[in-house]
Design an enzyme around this catalytic site. Structure first.
Site, PDB file in Angstrom:
ATOM      1  N   HIS A 292      55.138  68.264  40.433  1.00 54.15           N
ATOM      2  CA  HIS A 292      55.480  67.131  39.627  1.00 54.15           C
ATOM      3  C   HIS A 292      54.218  66.760  38.730  1.00 54.15           C
ATOM      4  CE1 HIS A 292      59.585  65.663  40.362  1.00 54.15           C
ATOM      5  NE2 HIS A 292      59.715  66.044  41.301  1.00 54.15           N
TER       6      HIS A 292
ATOM      7  N   GLY B  26      59.459  62.137  49.141  1.00 54.37           N
ATOM      8  CA  GLY B  26      57.984  62.106  48.610  1.00 54.37           C
ATOM      9  C   GLY B  26      58.308  61.521  47.071  1.00 54.37           C
TER      10      GLY B  26
ATOM     11  N   HIS C 204      55.969  70.465  46.297  1.00 57.09           N
ATOM     12  CA  HIS C 204      56.926  69.914  45.348  1.00 57.09           C
ATOM     13  C   HIS C 204      56.148  68.853  44.284  1.00 57.09           C
ATOM     14  CE1 HIS C 204      61.245  68.500  44.094  1.00 57.09           C
ATOM     15  NE2 HIS C 204      60.461  67.447  44.214  1.00 57.09           N
ATOM     16  N   GLU C 205      55.625  67.947  45.235  1.00 58.84           N
ATOM     17  CA  GLU C 205      54.968  66.803  44.702  1.00 58.84           C
ATOM     18  C   GLU C 205      53.667  67.172  43.729  1.00 58.84           C
ATOM     19  OE1 GLU C 205      56.759  63.999  44.586  1.00 58.84           O
ATOM     20  OE2 GLU C 205      57.956  64.662  46.261  1.00 58.84           O
TER      21      GLU C 205
ATOM     22  N   GLN D 277      57.633  60.311  37.950  1.00 59.12           N
ATOM     23  CA  GLN D 277      59.022  60.035  38.335  1.00 59.12           C
ATOM     24  C   GLN D 277      59.318  58.616  38.207  1.00 59.12           C
ATOM     25  OE1 GLN D 277      58.886  62.330  42.089  1.00 59.12           O
ATOM     26  NE2 GLN D 277      61.072  62.734  41.385  1.00 59.12           N
TER      27      GLN D 277
ATOM     28  N   CYS E 133      65.497  66.704  44.613  1.00 55.91           N
ATOM     29  CA  CYS E 133      64.638  65.916  43.595  1.00 55.91           C
ATOM     30  C   CYS E 133      65.277  64.706  43.310  1.00 55.91           C
ATOM     31  CB  CYS E 133      64.039  66.868  42.508  1.00 55.91           C
ATOM     32  SG  CYS E 133      63.002  65.757  41.552  1.00 55.91           S
ATOM     33  N   LEU E 134      64.439  63.476  43.435  1.00 60.75           N
ATOM     34  CA  LEU E 134      64.976  62.104  43.313  1.00 60.75           C
ATOM     35  C   LEU E 134      65.167  62.258  41.643  1.00 60.75           C
ATOM     36  CD1 LEU E 134      62.796  60.034  45.455  1.00 60.75           C
ATOM     37  CD2 LEU E 134      65.168  60.837  45.735  1.00 60.75           C
TER      38      LEU E 134
END
Length: 182
Positions: free
Chosen positions: A150, A56, A146-147, A61, A104-105
């Site tokens: 963000h 995701g 999670h997304e 991000q 997380c990226l």
């Protein structure tokens, strides 16, 4: 058979915003322009997510403070969920609370046991402004939570407390990417 392009195949990989970048800490703006720029953004999100081997990715991000995210994520039964949401809101998060590994990226290489609900529903629209409702369970429910976090300016580490939080922050300070400007 209908020809469909592979998500991200027309996109470009963009640099990821990393922990400490202010764009990750601020709530994102609603999308109001549903034209070609939004289509390019979604393609770039998919391309960047796949290049980083994520499941995701939210627009902030990659430095774009708009309420958009993409996903290609399995649930606990290994069913693939592939898509995007524009202007999403988490409308349900319930069921059993599970502490599971979450990464997380924007914090590459780090993860921590994070509590999330086992069921989630996100509502938003697609690229054309058509309403969409996405239901998730298990790992995919974790992804949806999670997304959407963000887009509110929240990272998974913001949900940690005590020793778990201190460990992740120490590891982040020592990470090879710490202090990188992108």
């Amino acid at each position: 058979m209908r020809q469909r392009s592979i998500p991200g195949s027309a996109g470009r990989v963009r640099p990821l915003a990393l922990l400490g970048d202010p764009v990750l800490a601020a709530p994102c703006e609603e999308v109001t322009d549903f034209g070609p720029a939004l289509e390019r953004l979604v393609e770039d999100l998919f391309a960047t997510m796949y290049a980083a081997r994520g499941v995701g990715l939210a627009a902030n991000q990659i430095g774009v403070p708009l309420r958009v995210f993409v996903y290609d994520c399995p649930d606990d039964e290994d069913r693939r969920h592939l898509g995007h949401l524009v202007n999403p809101r988490l409308t349900e998060a319930d069921g059993v609370v599970v502490r599971g590994p979450e990464g997380c990226l924007s914090l590459p290489g780090l993860e921590a046991g994070t509590e999330r609900y086992d069921h989630a529903v996100a509502e938003g629209v697609d690229l054309r402004g058509e309403p969409r409702t996405v239901h998730g369970s298990g790992f995919f429910a974790r992804c949806l939570q999670h997304e959407t976090d963000h887009l509110e300016g929240t990272l998974y580490i913001d949900r940690l407390t005590g020793l778990r939080r201190r460990r992740v922050l120490r590891a982040a300070a020592r990470a090879p990417w710490a202090g990188e400007e992108r």
